[in-house]
Scaffold this active site. Structure first.
Site, PDB file in Angstrom:
ATOM      1  N   GLY A   1      48.662  65.283  80.871  1.00 37.46           N
ATOM      2  CA  GLY A   1      49.308  65.167  79.563  1.00 37.46           C
ATOM      3  C   GLY A   1      50.780  64.853  79.743  1.00 37.46           C
ATOM      4  O   GLY A   1      51.254  64.666  80.874  1.00 37.46           O
TER       5      GLY A   1
ATOM      6  N   THR B   1      50.999  73.090  82.849  1.00 35.44           N
ATOM      7  CA  THR B   1      51.179  74.136  83.858  1.00 35.44           C
ATOM      8  C   THR B   1      50.653  75.475  83.350  1.00 35.44           C
ATOM      9  O   THR B   1      50.039  76.227  84.106  1.00 35.44           O
ATOM     10  CB  THR B   1      52.654  74.226  84.278  1.00 35.44           C
ATOM     11  OG1 THR B   1      53.043  72.956  84.796  1.00 35.44           O
ATOM     12  CG2 THR B   1      52.860  75.270  85.362  1.00 35.44           C
TER      13      THR B   1
ATOM     14  N   GLU C   1      52.311  69.241  89.393  1.00 31.99           N
ATOM     15  CA  GLU C   1      53.157  68.037  89.482  1.00 31.99           C
ATOM     16  C   GLU C   1      52.526  67.013  90.428  1.00 31.99           C
ATOM     17  O   GLU C   1      53.197  66.386  91.253  1.00 31.99           O
ATOM     18  CB  GLU C   1      54.579  68.406  89.952  1.00 31.99           C
ATOM     19  CG  GLU C   1      55.308  69.393  89.052  1.00 31.99           C
ATOM     20  CD  GLU C   1      55.760  68.813  87.717  1.00 31.99           C
ATOM     21  OE1 GLU C   1      55.573  67.586  87.479  1.00 31.99           O
ATOM     22  OE2 GLU C   1      56.294  69.577  86.900  1.00 31.99           O
TER      23      GLU C   1
ATOM     24  N   CYS D   1      54.944  66.002  68.639  1.00 35.13           N
ATOM     25  CA  CYS D   1      56.059  65.069  68.506  1.00 35.13           C
ATOM     26  C   CYS D   1      57.228  65.783  67.831  1.00 35.13           C
ATOM     27  O   CYS D   1      57.080  66.311  66.725  1.00 35.13           O
ATOM     28  CB  CYS D   1      55.627  63.857  67.676  1.00 35.13           C
ATOM     29  SG  CYS D   1      56.970  62.699  67.348  1.00 35.13           S
TER      30      CYS D   1
ATOM     31  N   CYS E   1      58.258  63.809  64.299  1.00 35.23           N
ATOM     32  CA  CYS E   1      57.459  63.837  63.061  1.00 35.23           C
ATOM     33  C   CYS E   1      56.427  64.958  63.001  1.00 35.23           C
ATOM     34  O   CYS E   1      55.861  65.206  61.942  1.00 35.23           O
ATOM     35  CB  CYS E   1      56.768  62.488  62.862  1.00 35.23           C
ATOM     36  SG  CYS E   1      55.369  62.253  63.969  1.00 35.23           S
TER      37      CYS E   1
ATOM     38  N   CYS F   1      54.958  61.118  69.592  1.00 39.06           N
ATOM     39  CA  CYS F   1      53.679  60.471  69.294  1.00 39.06           C
ATOM     40  C   CYS F   1      53.825  58.966  69.571  1.00 39.06           C
ATOM     41  O   CYS F   1      54.920  58.468  69.835  1.00 39.06           O
ATOM     42  CB  CYS F   1      53.290  60.714  67.840  1.00 39.06           C
ATOM     43  SG  CYS F   1      54.334  59.826  66.677  1.00 39.06           S
TER      44      CYS F   1
HETATM   45 ZN    ZN Z   1      56.021  61.175  65.848  1.00 39.41          ZN
END
Ligand code: ZN
Length: 209
Positions: free
Chosen positions: A24, A31, A97, A153, A156, A185
C-alpha cells in the site's frame, strides 16, 4: 481482515511454507498489519524473525516502528541474501520496507517458503511518481496471499493509494514522514498542488456563504 491459515496439525512432511504480501501507500497501515500478524504468530509460540533494509533508519536502528509507534525488534540487513543466512530455524519471517531490497529478494522469499517457513513481506507498492516500486510487483505475483491496505486522502477524505511527495526532489528514495509525503486518492494525486489548492479554496468560499 486477513486470517492466517493453520497447517500446524498437518504431519511434518506435509507442512508447507507460503508468502504473504502486505502492500500500500505511505500511512496505509502496512507496518501495523505486519506487526499484528507477527504478534499473533508469537502468541502461537512460533519462532519469529524480522528483517528490514539497513538504509531505513528513520526511527530506530533495530526496531520496526510503525507510524502509530508500535515497535517490534528487527534485524537491519544490507542485502536480501543476508536474510537467508540469518533466518535459521525460525518458522515465520517478517520483512518490512521490502521495496528497498535488491532483486534477489524474490528468489530468497521463494527459498524461505520452500523451506516450510511462513514469509510475510510488507512494502510500498508504488513510488512517489505512481510507478511500481522495486520487486513488489514480482513478490505480489509469486505470493499465495496479497493484501492491499489503503490510506485516507488528506485532501478530500476518499480512499488513498498514492504517496504524494510534498518536496521537489526527484530522487526515488527519499525517506521521510508527514513533512515529505501525504496520502492522496487518484484524483487529488493527479491534480497536483496548485489545482488542489484552487479547488479547495473554492469549496471554502462556497461553505462560507
Ligand atoms: Zn482525494
Amino acid at each position: 481482515m486477513f486470517i492466517e491459515p493453520s497447517r500446524r496439525r498437518d504431519p511434518p512432511h506435509l507442512r508447507t511454507g507460503w508468502i504473504e504480501v502486505i502492500c500500500g501507500s505511505m500511512f496505509s497501515g502496512k507496518t501495523e498489519e505486519l506487526i499484528r500478524r507477527l504478534n499473533r504468530a508469537r502468541i502461537a509460540k512460533l519462532k519469529v524473525q524480522i528483517f528490514k533494509p539497513a538504509l531505513d533508519n528513520r526511527y530506530h536502528a533495530e526496531n520496526i516502528v510503525s507510524h502509530s509507534a508500535v515497535a517490534i525488534h528487527s534485524s537491519p540487513v544490507q542485502t536480501a541474501s543476508q536474510i537467508l543466512l540469518l533466518a535459521g530455524d525460525c518458522e515465520v519471517v517478517g520483512i518490512d520496507e521490502t521495496q528497498f531490497f535488491d532483486k534477489e529478494i524474490v528468489s530468497i522469499c521463494n527459498e524461505l517458503a520452500n523451506q516450510g517457513k511462513r514469509v510475510i513481506v510488507a512494502g510500498l507498492d508504488m513510488d512517489f511518481a505512481g510507478n511500481p516500486f522495486g520487486c513488489m510487483p514480482q513478490l505480489m505475483g509469486i505470493a499465495e496471499y496479497v493484501t492491499k491496505v489503503h490510506a485516507i486522502c488528506v485532501v478530500c477524505g476518499d480512499i488513498a493509494h498514492y504517496s504524494y511527495r510534498l518536496v521537489p526532489s526527484q530522487e526515488r528514495v527519499l525517506l521521510g514522514e508527514t513533512d515529505s509525503y501525504e496520502a492522496r486518492c487518484r484524483r487529488c494525486f493527479n491534480l497536483g498542488d496548485d489545482a488542489v489548492r484552487k479547488e479547495w479554496a473554492y469549496e471554502d468560499v462556497k461553505n462560507d456563504d
